[in-house]
Design an enzyme around this catalytic site. Sequence first.
Site, mmCIF file in Angstrom:
data_model
loop_
_atom_site.group_PDB
_atom_site.id
_atom_site.type_symbol
_atom_site.label_atom_id
_atom_site.label_comp_id
_atom_site.label_asym_id
_atom_site.label_seq_id
_atom_site.Cartn_x
_atom_site.Cartn_y
_atom_site.Cartn_z
ATOM 1 N NE ARG A 121 -4.335 0.064 1.691
ATOM 2 C CZ ARG A 121 -5.349 0.366 0.870
ATOM 3 N NH1 ARG A 121 -5.396 1.540 0.275
ATOM 4 N NH2 ARG A 121 -6.312 -0.495 0.657
ATOM 5 C CD GLU A 150 -7.421 2.207 6.106
ATOM 6 O OE1 GLU A 150 -8.066 1.792 5.132
ATOM 7 O OE2 GLU A 150 -6.319 1.759 6.439
#
Length: 761
Positions: free
Chosen positions: A315, A718
């Site tokens: 990520r 997030e």
Amino acid sequence: MNVKKPDTTRISGNVDAPGHVTGRSVYVDDIPVIEGMVHVKVFDSAVAHGKISFLDYSAAEQVPGIIRIFSAKDIPGENQIGGIIPDEPLLADGEVHYCGQPVLLIAADTADAAEMAIRKIEISFTPLPVITDPREAFKLGQLLSPSRVFTLGDARSNLAHCKYVYSGKAETGAQEQLYLETQGAYAYPTESDGIKVYSSTQGPTQVQRTIARVLGLGMNRVEVDVPRLGGGFGGKEDQASSWAAMAAMVSWILKRPAKCIPHRMEDMRMTGKRNPYSSDYTIGLDEEFRIIAFEATFYQNGGAAADLSPAILERTLFHATNSYHIPNVKVTAHSCKTNLPPNTAFRGFGGPQGMFVIEAAIDQAAKHIGVDTTVIQRKNLMDDGTEFPYGQIVKDSEAINSWDELDAHCDLEKVRAETVSFNAGNRFLKKGFSMMPVCFGISFTNTMMNQARALVHVYSDGTVGVSTGAVEMGQGVNTKMIQVAAESFGIDPAKIKLESTNTTRVANTSPSAASSTADLNGKALLDACNQILDRLYAFVKTELTDNEDETVEIKNEVVYINEEATVFNWTNLVRQAFLKRINLSAKGHYATPIIHFDKSIEKGHPFAYHVYGTALTRVTVDCLRGTYTIDSVQVMHDAGISMNGPVDLGQCEGGIVQGIGWMTMEEVIYNEEGKLLSNALSTYKIPDIYSVPAKIEVQFLKNEKPSMAILKSKAVGEPPLMYGIGAFFALRNAVLAFNENAPIPYSAPLTPEKVLMGLYG
Ligand code: LUZ
Ligand code: MOS
């Protein structure tokens, strides 16, 4: 007929709030326990790397109240808890790899007795070299997983042609998840060789799988139930499993109920944190400040075992260019094995670590060229049709829109002028500001994980029970699931009960993570509701009309045919359907369409969509003391069409403050021996009511474009954390206004100590 109007706006806020403020919400330690329960405490390693040369716990076993002490040899199945890579034992076997690594389990009548016994355990080690620095680990070839490289265009050759080229180093520290409820689990044996486990986990299936492996059982013997969590923040995505496995193992062997809950300092010492990163970058720009090329190498501090670090590493690469379009990119990431507790998921999951580096690179370039950082940022925001380094084409970008809308609202020019004039007129107070754009990909980067299921029962009295794979950890997913079912059935949300998350009701779940929980489980829930509705509609037609083509609908609990009210309302429809033996239960399934990713070429379309936004952060530094205040954070955030304003606003505000904490004050410190020094709330400081921004203003962009989000309400868990990164750059700018040669490396957190040293450095 007087029916209340059920409409999603009728739930505004979090349905769990009354339970929380009255103390009635049930966490693991609130579950009524069964007579004869055993307390399990962990004896953990005091050294970071060594061979166990001597271990004697016979004296500890004599302590009154001690039932039994377990070591690796007592594990009935496999001594293995690694999720992605099988590289982590539940209990140390001969060697220890980090301070805090579990070595023995003490089963006792009371936790006090267990703690007494721990003091009588004798252990010694033959020390081995302790590595805590990821670059040092890399030099020694200590990697947790294969390194990864994403490329687009040709960064190297294009750098050679750039007018401006700058290189530097950027670092971000660890961050303790600090969920209010510590880790923990309660287990008891059930008949047919089963075991039931209550766990404070984001990943019930991961816990189930780990217990099955450690006990040598089929997953079908292990039932994991999760009523709710007092916070997770990623810390319970993978690392809840060991605590649950320890409780389960003791319970399984002793055939007694067992509870294993670490206290705060044990939790801080034994669990992993956000991965710290140390990175090198080179950025190249043309004379018009277009970013032509970007190269970076990320050294991730993974700790002593892989845990989720390989996925986190991935990520980081996905977010290495944040909201910018850069035509030539080469980003390389190494997951380095050190002698720290295995680091793990934390809100953002490597994304924030990647974004910090590109923001540092842009800031450095701007400072050297002598333009405002915001000029380069704005110039390079991505637009539709451009390509992410991983091959996905940018679609429905709100990068420019969110920036410009925020600018229109805040007037960046005015902010700049005010800052300059304030700083000219004040000797010991200096202001700074920054803009922080965010682009965050929504989906698990591992395509396989983007699936979910839901189980819906309509009871014969018209009330509804909903089970999904979603874990409520304070983020409001229970509320959102109730909204989805209420909207789908056209009924009062008060008729719907959300059940605990349980592996026997909903199996093979992905963890509640990646901001995707409401999307995945909400869509599975919609599928289940629609199956039941289809049966009910067919029943209505057989009862009331001969015409197959007429449309049936339920609104406000009234059943309509072709928009005309019928004799049926929800409750009597359900009762009549039940009498006619119609199936009132359904299992729904959802697998995100379109997404795919090919690791062999590092290209694909991994994300269902992206969430965008921009933050303006303004700060004031007290240049005598090095202390500072965050004056304001103003955000233009892309929530799609928020299905619950207060819940989404709460996620934004919490994320912003958590991000600022990571960037400014939360400092995880290990000494050279790998021992955690910031091991309690007295030495590890997170933002409190006095240190949060004086003003947080979150506005939702108007974005009604179709999207793959649940009810077009985009994921919100997030992305807001990364707005907090702006605080670092705003503070740095304020310090530079006092001392233009301030030596402030791009190294977070920028604590008051570092600010003070910068001011007078
Ligand atoms: N967990 C995971 C995550 O397993 N894969 C992901 O992509 C992810 N992203 C964010 C947070 N947790
Ligand atoms: Mo997470 S970092 O989505 O558990």
